[in-house]
Scaffold this motif. Structure first.
Motif, PDB file in Angstrom:
ATOM      1  N   ALA A 244      44.812  36.078  36.300  1.00 25.73           N
ATOM      2  CA  ALA A 244      43.438  35.998  36.800  1.00 25.73           C
ATOM      3  C   ALA A 244      42.695  37.303  36.548  1.00 25.73           C
ATOM      4  N   SER A 245      43.383  38.420  36.742  1.00 24.21           N
ATOM      5  CA  SER A 245      42.772  39.718  36.480  1.00 24.21           C
ATOM      6  C   SER A 245      42.444  39.876  35.001  1.00 24.21           C
ATOM      7  N   GLU A 248      39.287  37.888  34.154  1.00 23.44           N
ATOM      8  CA  GLU A 248      38.050  38.543  34.567  1.00 23.44           C
ATOM      9  C   GLU A 248      37.745  39.753  33.686  1.00 23.44           C
ATOM     10  N   GLU A 249      38.779  40.522  33.321  1.00 19.61           N
ATOM     11  CA  GLU A 249      38.562  41.680  32.454  1.00 19.61           C
ATOM     12  C   GLU A 249      38.096  41.247  31.070  1.00 19.61           C
ATOM     13  N   ALA A 251      36.372  38.616  30.295  1.00 17.21           N
ATOM     14  CA  ALA A 251      34.968  38.200  30.380  1.00 17.21           C
ATOM     15  C   ALA A 251      34.033  39.402  30.404  1.00 17.21           C
ATOM     16  N   VAL A 252      34.396  40.434  31.158  1.00 19.15           N
ATOM     17  CA  VAL A 252      33.544  41.622  31.260  1.00 19.15           C
ATOM     18  C   VAL A 252      33.508  42.383  29.942  1.00 19.15           C
ATOM     19  N   SER A 264      36.233  30.718  34.804  1.00 18.16           N
ATOM     20  CA  SER A 264      36.201  31.687  35.894  1.00 18.16           C
ATOM     21  C   SER A 264      37.352  31.413  36.858  1.00 18.16           C
ATOM     22  N   TRP A 265      37.834  32.450  37.489  1.00 22.08           N
ATOM     23  CA  TRP A 265      38.922  32.309  38.450  1.00 22.08           C
ATOM     24  C   TRP A 265      38.391  31.753  39.761  1.00 22.08           C
ATOM     25  N   MET A 281      41.210  27.646  38.041  1.00 22.53           N
ATOM     26  CA  MET A 281      40.099  28.146  37.239  1.00 22.53           C
ATOM     27  C   MET A 281      39.045  27.053  37.125  1.00 22.53           C
TER      28      MET A 281
END
Length: 584
Positions: A244-245, A248-249, A251-252, A264-265, A281
């Motif tokens: 999950a981390s 998110e990383e 995507a950023v 998205s988580w 997700m």
């Protein structure tokens, strides 16, 4: 419980003794089972013919594809794959890794192991339902009409809707589609039962067996390094909160690419940290490459190549398994990445070498490419040539003799010129290196294997489009991004190299910030601008094989990288360069 015993284990050789001594009986029982299965595989391999002569295949390894060949399956190959499946996911993963290393296991064995890439038997949906309920601490039905063994049907359902059958299955888990009470659609990824229980035991047994084999064979290849790498990778994939981390990383770090997206988580429907067996997700409406028409598939390939090149050369945060199941075309027209359990991080020095290597292939600078290959440890320093035994009878082993860079570069030039698509397809480069490995020592660091797998996977998407495959030049698509990496060095060596290439220092002139004033080398600057400009305009035409209206320049990757170069620390070196030449 067995998994919890080695949550802190890093799967490194230094920890093996303590791990084994703390559970000797468990290790012994697991070793006896694995050795019995492995013995069956060995006997089947020894007693069966080396190939099916009724087929038109000669059994040669094809380094340009990660898919199994179309030849008729052999009995020894079937015994190998079914035996590894019986041994468990860990050994299937090792087999998948060795399928890309014919230099270690031989051509025929590597080709047979490719079959492990294809299908994974799903586990019972009822077991998955129970895991979801247990991990999310829910006693009632999962959804209206979806009951699990032991649930209380009088309690409210966990979800508004859920398809009871899995929609996808992989070696470590399978996926279910559901809808939350707030209306959001989600994908529930459920971990395959039993994988955690034996991971540490399988790692320990595999390392011990590899050590024993190395002692007996007196070989040069240390297979324990592959065992450690596979174990560490599986451990990462089993940690759903780390995945999950990563999601998110990713995507950023890739938000500047307008054509790239990912789910998205949903943390509230994910299992507890440290032991989660369920990962939630958002459901991203999308289609697999096999479901696309010809033009859509071409667009997907072009977007995927640009996105993966940006990961390898710009961000350094790389999706480590970009196969067809993890690359999809979103209903919004964007490229969707799935499955972030296994990611790789590439340091700036390696990225700069990758960029230099791409420019060398385009420019046919084989001497410099040979140097870059040494720098990324693709080849040893000094370069070594494999020679037959000296004839004295003292040793039957081949000899390793030092050779010059000029000799290696000439061999590389000749081999690349003989390969079809040698200057346009990375698979051809892999084929050339495979052939050279019989004469020269080749090393394969993890990040080099990652690069090979990424590019070969992307080129594999072209298999059903011969017209595009003929015109597509992956190096030309990558070149503009390689040039931008050259213009944004982050290492001391990279900064020095760009200054040396583009500036003529004036040591007696004004000096500030520790740098002497300089004059530009206009010929070098002109060549660099031409490479960044013309190739970025020409590459789409080659890639699409059609008019410019369908060119991937509209995807926005080039523009996004340029903005990073000008607005962020990525462009610090080029801004320093502009200051030193005093262009303003």
């Amino acid at each position: 419980e067995e998994f919890q015993d080695f949550v802190g284990v890093k799967f490194e050789q230094s920890e093996l003794g303590g791990f084994v001594m703390s559970r000797p009986a468990s290790v012994m029982r697991r070793a006896l089972y694995l050795v019995s299965v492995a013995t069956g595989i060995w006997k089947a391999w020894r007693d069966s013919p080396s190939q099916d002569h009724s087929s038109n295949s000669d059994g040669a390894y094809d380094p340009t594809s990660l898919a199994a060949s179309s030849r008729k399956a052999t009995k020894r190959g079937e015994a190998l794959r079914s035996g590894l499946a019986d041994m468990g996911v860990f050994f299937v993963k090792i087999g998948q890794t060795l399928a890309q290393r014919p230099d270690l296991v031989g051509d025929e064995l590597a080709e047979e192991l490719k079959g492990l890439q294809e299908k994974n038997a799903p586990f019972d949906d009822a077991i998955a339902h129970r895991i979801i309920a247990e991990d999310l601490n829910h006693k009632g039905p999962l959804a209206p009409g979806v009951l699990w063994d032991g649930c209380d049907p009088s309690l409210p359902p966990l979800l508004a809707e859920m398809r009871p059958e899995h929609v996808a299955s992989a070696s470590l888990g399978q996926v279910y589609r559901a809808k939350l009470h707030d209306g959001r659609e989600v994908a529930l990824k459920v971990q395959r039962p039993g994988v955690r229980d034996v991971l540490g035991l399988d790692w320990a047994v595999a390392v011990l067996l590899c050590r024993a084999y190395l002692q007996v064979s007196q070989g040069l290849n240390d297979y324990t390094l592959i065992v450690d790498t596979v174990a560490q990778g599986i451990r990462k994939e089993l940690d759903y909160h780390e995945e999950a981390s990563n999601l998110e990383e990713f995507a950023v770090r890739h938000a500047f690419l307008p054509f790239v997206s990912s789910p998205s988580w949903v943390p509230e429907f994910t299992g507890p940290e440290g032991s989660a067996r369920v990962l939630a997700m958002t459901w991203y409406p999308s289609r697999a490459p096999s479901e696309l028409n010809r033009e859509e598939r071409r667009q997907l390939v072009e977007m995927a190549v640009e996105a993966c090149v940006v990961q390898l050369l710009v961000t350094g945060f790389v999706h480590a398994d970009p196969h067809e199941g993890n690359l999809r075309m979103g209903d919004d027209g964007r490229l969707v990445f799935l499955d972030f359990g296994l990611m790789d991080r590439i340091d700036f020095g390696v990225m700069e070498c990758f960029a230099a290597g791409i420019r060398c292939v385009i420019g046919k600078d084989w001497q410099e490419l040979s140097r870059v290959m040494q720098e990324v440890r693709f080849t040893p320093t000094p370069l070594l040539k494999i020679q037959p035994p000296d004839g004295s009878g003292k040793s039957k082993a081949n000899r390793l003799v030092e050779c010059s860079r000029e000799e290696f570069a000439e061999a590389l030039r000749q081999q690349m010129s003989e390969e079809e698509g040698g200057l346009s397809r990375f698979g051809a480069f892999a084929t050339a290196l495979k052939k050279m490995s019989s004469k020269y020592v080749m090393l394969t660091p993890p990040y080099v294997a990652l690069m090979c797998r990424t590019f070969i996977t992307l080129e594999g998407l072209l298999a059903e489009d011969p017209e595009m495959a003929k015109d597509f030049n992956i190096y030309e698509v990558a070149l503009p991004f390689a040039v931008r990496r050259v213009l944004s060095p982050r290492t001391t060596k990279g900064k020095a190299q760009i200054r040396e290439a583009l500036l003529a220092e004036e040591p007696h002139a004004r000096a500030e910030w520790g740098f002497a004033a300089a004059k530009p080398k206009w010929s070098s600057l002109a060549a660099l601008v031409e490479a960044a400009g013309e190739d970025s305009a020409e590459a789409p035409a080659h890639a699409s094989g059609s008019d410019s209206s369908s060119a991937p320049e509209n995807f926005g990757a080039t523009e996004g990288v340029q903005r990073r170069l000008l607005r962020t620390t990525e462009g610090a070196a080029i801004r320093r360069f502009l200051y030193d030449v005093d262009v303003f």
